[in-house]
Design an enzyme around this catalytic site. Structure first.
Site, short mmCIF file in Angstrom:
data_model
loop_
_atom_site.label_atom_id
_atom_site.label_comp_id
_atom_site.label_asym_id
_atom_site.label_seq_id
_atom_site.Cartn_x
_atom_site.Cartn_y
_atom_site.Cartn_z
N TYR A 362 40.90 38.43 37.52
CA TYR A 362 40.34 38.12 35.99
C TYR A 362 41.11 36.88 35.70
O TYR A 362 40.57 35.97 34.74
CB TYR A 362 40.85 39.50 35.37
CG TYR A 362 40.37 39.29 33.73
CD1 TYR A 362 39.13 39.52 33.35
CD2 TYR A 362 41.17 38.60 32.83
CE1 TYR A 362 38.59 39.32 32.28
CE2 TYR A 362 40.83 38.47 31.39
CZ TYR A 362 39.42 38.89 31.16
OH TYR A 362 39.15 38.52 29.82
N TYR A 366 41.79 31.43 34.80
CA TYR A 366 42.57 30.74 33.93
C TYR A 366 43.62 30.07 34.66
O TYR A 366 44.05 28.76 34.32
CB TYR A 366 43.66 31.81 32.93
CG TYR A 366 42.75 32.68 32.19
CD1 TYR A 366 42.15 32.13 30.80
CD2 TYR A 366 42.22 33.80 32.23
CE1 TYR A 366 41.38 32.69 30.02
CE2 TYR A 366 41.24 34.33 31.51
CZ TYR A 366 41.06 33.80 30.28
OH TYR A 366 40.04 34.43 29.42
#
Length: 658
Positions: A362, A366
């Protein structure tokens, strides 16, 4: 007396701005001047007054800069030389009235020049020496100019997703140019170790975390390792985002479009980052008081208007999640927590669900977005991922914001140093062997448990994820010789790793009497590196007309073509042009290592002129040293072609196999 026209007045107001800003402000001013009611006698005058007031208001939003906002890096370097020289003169003129007075005068000069003087906690002599150093001035001016330009871009309303996303185009171009200069320097500079091995600095940097792909891979290894630990310990994971109060955002979004935020109070990104740092410190302190221990990572990245927000991935015991959540909300809403939408938008809380994927998976997007855009097509605003990563990097460097930070666990510095250790003693404690195996990519042999490079194994060897400052394997350091250019003691020099192990003490009869600790140091593989002269350059080259009259650069794939070994420029600080019958510059120092810049350039020019004269006398036409400004100019460009840099000798560069 000739009266200045309105157009000339407006141009004069914006003359120091970057061209793009200047054009837009003048365009807005002209449009405002032309928008008036022609049926009114005073319409044109009223429009002009409104246009002038609007221009002055826009200029008032600019941040204070020590130089013109369109100053180039060359202008910054020139100003640094000028200010440093002025400080040296001031120091000489005030030396008879005491060092306190000298420092006070220099500090006043710094304030006048628009930068911060060294802090009051710094000792007297180092502070005075800093203010007389052009390198210190260069760093301070670059920092001040970076923040002034970007702060002005935010004030003028350029930075948002409808314009320059994350950071201004001026800052992006400046960063790209800086990266290009750095890459060219790394490619053109050679480092040689005591074994005679030569590498360009670019080759050495590619094997360190300076390489973006290496940095990203290491971060993902550590994040994945924390997740493995959480699975083994049956800990729960949570991913949450912390956003700054609305008054710290220059823009807000309405129906997908950026709109000026009327609440904006002028907070700059570095100030918003300080707000997050303070908030997080309070959260961690409150959790520690309640016995809640967490570990993971946090990532700082910009909103479209440049205001930073934090993504935090942490793990803890499942029964402590409620305490963690309430604590985060409490301190995140401590500032302006009663404003509309604060509870909804200030914290975005997402517990990790194994059914939807791994926590490391996940957070990977980023990490990639903030480093190199790896395997990403677009960001959340539809921008190209590669361009986004470039803009994010420019944003982070402009505002000096640390993008990634580990939460809990042992330090990564020891992990990196262990990779430089070729082997540990055979009788070393098990935790040392395990830590070394965990970082050195040892293959699994017959199923033995000494294999995979894994952060979780390293953490376990160091005492567990909650070891705090009690980790077992530490850096071994020795006192560094000499002092810095500012007369301060050098930082300790890292030489390897150290650890404590217990041993039993026997008496004369052979009975165990005591158990004591013994400190062991294992040195890492390090080299002494000598920085050679530039390998090649696009701006200038040393040419020699051989049998085919083909010019060659200083260094090519086959080596230094056209020159014998003794004729090549020295890779130490000594000039090798001393053989009989060869070029011998008379009256010129054979070392440049300790000359001032002015003296160095003068000597360099003399070397160039003397070498070209020697070429002419020996009938070797076309064999002279050329620069962008012509042969034998004697300026800094010609100097760069022949300068043997004997000053830069370091020993901290990792060897090739690292």
């Amino acid at each position: 007396m000739i009266r200045e026209s309105n157009e000339a007045w407006a141009v004069r107001q914006v003359v120091d701005l970057p061209p793009r800003w200047r054009g837009r402000l003048l365009g807005n001013w002209r449009a405002a001047c032309a928008s008036f009611d022609r049926s009114k006698v005073t319409g044109e005058g009223d429009a002009l007054r409104r246009a002038n007031a609007g221009l002055l208001m826009a200029l008032a939003s600019l941040s204070t800069a020590p130089l013109a906002l369109d100053a180039s890096d060359i202008d910054v370097c020139a100003a640094a030389e000028k200010y440093a020289e002025q400080c040296r003169k001031t120091a000489e003129e005030t030396q008879h009235i005491g060092r306190d007075a000298t420092r006070a005068e220099l500090e006043r000069f710094c304030i006048t020049a628009g930068i911060n003087a060294p802090g009051a906690d710094m000792e007297q002599e180092p502070a005075i020496l800093r203010m007389q150093c052009h390198l210190w001035w260069r760093r301070q001016l670059r920092r001040a100019m970076s923040r002034a330009v970007e702060g002005s871009a935010i004030g003028l309303g350029y930075v948002h997703k409808g314009g320059d996303c994350y950071v201004s185009d001026e800052s992006v171009m400046h960063r790209l140019q800086q990266n290009a200069r750095n890459a060219e320097m790394l490619e053109s500079t050679i480092a040689r170790n005591e074994l005679g091995q030569e590498f360009t600095l670019a080759e050495l940097a590619a094997k360190s975390p300076a390489n973006k792909s290496v940095r990203r891979a290491e971060l993902m290894t550590r994040i994945n390792g924390f997740e493995r630990i959480a699975i083994d310990m049956k800990h729960a994971g949570v991913f949450f985002t912390l956003t700054a109060p609305s008054r710290m955002h220059a823009y807000r979004t309405i129906n997908g479009k950026p709109v000026r935020n009327r609440k904006y109070d002028g907070t700059k990104p570095n100030e918003a980052q300080a707000h997050h740092t303070k908030t997080w410190a309070r959260i961690r302190a409150a959790l520690a008081r309640r016995g809640v221990r967490i570990y993971g990572f946090r990532i700082a990245e910009p909103n479209h208007d440049g205001t930073p927000h934090w993504h935090v991935l942490v793990f803890c015991k499942p029964d402590e999640l409620a305490i963690l959540k309430s604590t985060v909300y409490k301190y995140a809403l401590a500032v302006d927590g009663d404003e509309a939408g604060a509870r909804k938008h200030r914290v975005d809380w997402k517990p990790m669900d194994p059914a939807k994927g791994t926590a490391a998976g996940y957070i990977a997007k980023y990490v990639a977005k903030n480093i190199d855009g790896y395997r990403l097509d677009k960001d959340m605003y539809g921008n190209d991922a590669i361009q986004t990563s470039q803009r994010v990097e420019a944003w982070a460097t402009r505002w000096r914001i640390r993008q990634f930070q580990q939460i809990g666990g042992p330090p990564v510095t020891v992990w990196r140093e262990l990779r430089r250790v070729q082997s540990v003693p055979a009788d070393a404690p098990g935790f040392v062997v395990s830590a070394h195996n965990a970082v050195n990519k040892i293959a699994v042999i017959e199923g033995r448990e000494n294999a995979s490079v894994a952060w979780d194994r390293y953490v376990a060897a160091q005492g567990g994820v909650f070891c705090g400052r009690g980790y077992r394997v530490r850096l071994a350091t020795v006192a560094a010789e000499g002092a810095t250019r500012y007369g301060e003691e050098r930082a300790p020099k890292v030489i390897g790793i150290t650890f404590n192990e217990e041993y039993k003490v026997r008496d004369a009869r052979g009975n165990w009497t005591d158990v004591r600790e013994m400190q062991t140091i294992v040195e890492s593989k390090r080299f002494e590196w000598e920085i050679l002269r530039p390998a090649s350059s696009n701006a200038f080259a040393v040419s020699y007309a051989g049998s085919d009259s083909t010019p060659t650069t200083v260094r090519d794939a086959e080596g230094f073509s056209g020159f014998e070994r003794a004729q090549r420029a020295s890779w130490t600080c000594v000039n090798n042009c001393t053989e009989s019958g060869e070029f011998k510059p008379e009256g010129i120092p054979t070392t440049f290592g300790r000359l001032s810049e002015a003296a160095y350039e003068a000597c360099s020019g003399a070397v160039v002129a003397a070498f070209n004269e020697w070429v002419r006398r020996n009938g070797r036409e076309g064999g002279g040293i050329e620069s962008a400004g012509g042969a034998g100019t004697g300026g800094s460009q010609a100097a760069s072609a022949v300068r043997p840099d004997g000053r830069a000798k370091t020993d901290g560069i990792a060897s090739k196999h690292h």
